[in-house]
Design an enzyme around this catalytic site. Structure first.
Site, PDB file in Angstrom:
ATOM      1  N   HIS A  45     -14.151 -25.968 -62.965  1.00 16.85           N
ATOM      2  CA  HIS A  45     -14.711 -25.194 -64.080  1.00 16.85           C
ATOM      3  C   HIS A  45     -15.399 -26.145 -65.056  1.00 16.85           C
ATOM      4  O   HIS A  45     -14.864 -27.216 -65.357  1.00 16.85           O
ATOM      5  CB  HIS A  45     -13.583 -24.419 -64.788  1.00 16.85           C
ATOM      6  CG  HIS A  45     -14.106 -23.540 -65.869  1.00 16.85           C
ATOM      7  ND1 HIS A  45     -14.788 -22.361 -65.600  1.00 16.85           N
ATOM      8  CD2 HIS A  45     -14.098 -23.673 -67.215  1.00 16.85           C
ATOM      9  CE1 HIS A  45     -15.154 -21.813 -66.748  1.00 16.85           C
ATOM     10  NE2 HIS A  45     -14.750 -22.584 -67.740  1.00 16.85           N
ATOM     11  N   MET A  57     -17.983 -16.870 -57.637  1.00 13.50           N
ATOM     12  CA  MET A  57     -18.061 -16.027 -58.821  1.00 13.50           C
ATOM     13  C   MET A  57     -17.417 -14.657 -58.653  1.00 13.50           C
ATOM     14  O   MET A  57     -17.858 -13.678 -59.241  1.00 13.50           O
ATOM     15  CB  MET A  57     -19.526 -15.905 -59.264  1.00 13.50           C
ATOM     16  CG  MET A  57     -20.086 -17.231 -59.743  1.00 13.50           C
ATOM     17  SD  MET A  57     -18.964 -18.055 -60.923  1.00 13.50           S
ATOM     18  CE  MET A  57     -19.996 -19.353 -61.576  1.00 13.50           C
ATOM     19  N   VAL A  67      -8.123 -16.008 -64.857  1.00 10.58           N
ATOM     20  CA  VAL A  67      -9.466 -16.574 -64.686  1.00 10.58           C
ATOM     21  C   VAL A  67      -9.468 -17.964 -65.312  1.00 10.58           C
ATOM     22  O   VAL A  67      -9.344 -18.099 -66.529  1.00 10.58           O
ATOM     23  CB  VAL A  67     -10.526 -15.667 -65.361  1.00 10.58           C
ATOM     24  CG1 VAL A  67     -11.910 -16.306 -65.285  1.00 10.58           C
ATOM     25  CG2 VAL A  67     -10.542 -14.292 -64.694  1.00 10.58           C
ATOM     26  N   ILE A  88     -13.624 -12.574 -58.891  1.00 15.73           N
ATOM     27  CA  ILE A  88     -12.235 -12.683 -59.321  1.00 15.73           C
ATOM     28  C   ILE A  88     -11.354 -12.534 -58.097  1.00 15.73           C
ATOM     29  O   ILE A  88     -11.553 -11.615 -57.291  1.00 15.73           O
ATOM     30  CB  ILE A  88     -11.927 -11.617 -60.389  1.00 15.73           C
ATOM     31  CG1 ILE A  88     -12.792 -11.947 -61.608  1.00 15.73           C
ATOM     32  CG2 ILE A  88     -10.434 -11.575 -60.719  1.00 15.73           C
ATOM     33  CD1 ILE A  88     -12.455 -11.252 -62.874  1.00 15.73           C
ATOM     34  N   GLU A 144     -18.283 -33.145 -62.604  1.00 12.62           N
ATOM     35  CA  GLU A 144     -17.668 -32.245 -61.616  1.00 12.62           C
ATOM     36  C   GLU A 144     -17.747 -32.872 -60.228  1.00 12.62           C
ATOM     37  O   GLU A 144     -16.768 -32.875 -59.469  1.00 12.62           O
ATOM     38  CB  GLU A 144     -18.396 -30.896 -61.598  1.00 12.62           C
ATOM     39  CG  GLU A 144     -18.269 -30.092 -62.877  1.00 12.62           C
ATOM     40  CD  GLU A 144     -18.935 -28.720 -62.764  1.00 12.62           C
ATOM     41  OE1 GLU A 144     -18.798 -28.063 -61.723  1.00 12.62           O
ATOM     42  OE2 GLU A 144     -19.607 -28.313 -63.721  1.00 12.62           O
ATOM     43  N   GLU A 195      -3.301 -16.308 -60.939  1.00 15.44           N
ATOM     44  CA  GLU A 195      -3.780 -14.932 -61.082  1.00 15.44           C
ATOM     45  C   GLU A 195      -4.838 -14.779 -62.183  1.00 15.44           C
ATOM     46  O   GLU A 195      -5.591 -13.814 -62.200  1.00 15.44           O
ATOM     47  CB  GLU A 195      -2.619 -13.979 -61.384  1.00 15.44           C
ATOM     48  CG  GLU A 195      -1.765 -13.609 -60.201  1.00 15.44           C
ATOM     49  CD  GLU A 195      -0.728 -14.662 -59.837  1.00 15.44           C
ATOM     50  OE1 GLU A 195      -0.702 -15.734 -60.492  1.00 15.44           O
ATOM     51  OE2 GLU A 195       0.041 -14.429 -58.898  1.00 15.44           O
TER      52      GLU A 195
END
Ligand code: GAR
Length: 206
Positions: free
Chosen positions: A112, A93, A147, A95, A177, A145
């Protein structure tokens, strides 16, 4: 025999996707070496999962670093030290900035809980419910680069059912997932993925 691909995993929390990868390796469905699990938080259950499966586990506590960049450099150094060839972001979590992305471009995957490009960022399942979509799902993509923006490797669709809550939808998406992340890593390990701009081509199995 060449050494299996060395995989590092970044996880901030529960670690169920990390565990799905580990179990796929242990079951012989995925031929890679789990070289390192890195968490940015000392209390992340993912660290305990790694230790339980005798995988090298490292906490690079973000609170101990003066900036995002210095923390990220320490994470990259740990991955390099273990000669990690593919990084799997699994509920990580933070960036990730240019330093990491440049180092691992085309060699870092993220998972995701939505059908990207819909609902990037936090609380993807809640965003999907609030938007009223009838289908959501899960996406594995290469990190870039942005999100949750990189080239898409695999997706799985999940129907949104009447009466779904964030919890019920999340748990059905999570099951997908756990299925597609090991599959995407296997395709990468077998050298079957080629990135072509936004597209990822998957070569047929020989
Ligand atoms: C997973 O649902 C993953 O897709 C999501 O965090 C959860 C982590 O669960 N990631 C994101 O939202 C990334 N933008 P886990 O720790 O049990 O694997």
């Amino acid at each position: 025999m060449p050494e299996p691909l060395r995989v590092g995993v970044l996880a901030s929390g529960r670690g169920s996707n990390f565990e799905a990868l580990v179990k796929a390796v242990e079951a012989g469905r995925l031929e890679v070496t789990m070289a390192l699990l890195v968490s940015d938080r000392p209390d992340a259950p993912a660290l305990d999962i790694a230790r339980a499966h005798r995988i090298d586990a490292l906490c690079v506590d973000y609170k101990q670093f003066p900036s995002r960049e210095t923390h990220e450099m320490a994470v990259v150094a740990a991955l390099d030290e273990r000669r990690v060839e593919l990084v799997c972001q699994a509920g990580y979590m933070r960036i990730l900035g240019a330093g990491y992305i440049e180092r691992f471009r085309g060699r870092a995957l993220n998972i995701h809980p939505s059908l990207l490009p819909a609902f990037p960022g936090l609380h993807a399942q809640r965003q999907a419910l609030e938007h009223g979509v009838k289908v959501s799902g899960a996406t594995v993509h290469f990190a870039d680069e942005g999100v949750d923006t990189g080239p898409i490797v695999l997706q799985a669709a999940v129907l949104v059912l009447p009466g779904d809550t964030e919890e019920t939808l999340s748990s059905r998406i999570l099951a997908e997932e756990h299925r597609i992340y090991p599959e995407a890593v296997r395709l990468f390990a077998e050298g079957r993925l080629t990135i072509d701009g936004r597209k990822v081509h998957i070569r047929e199995s020989p």
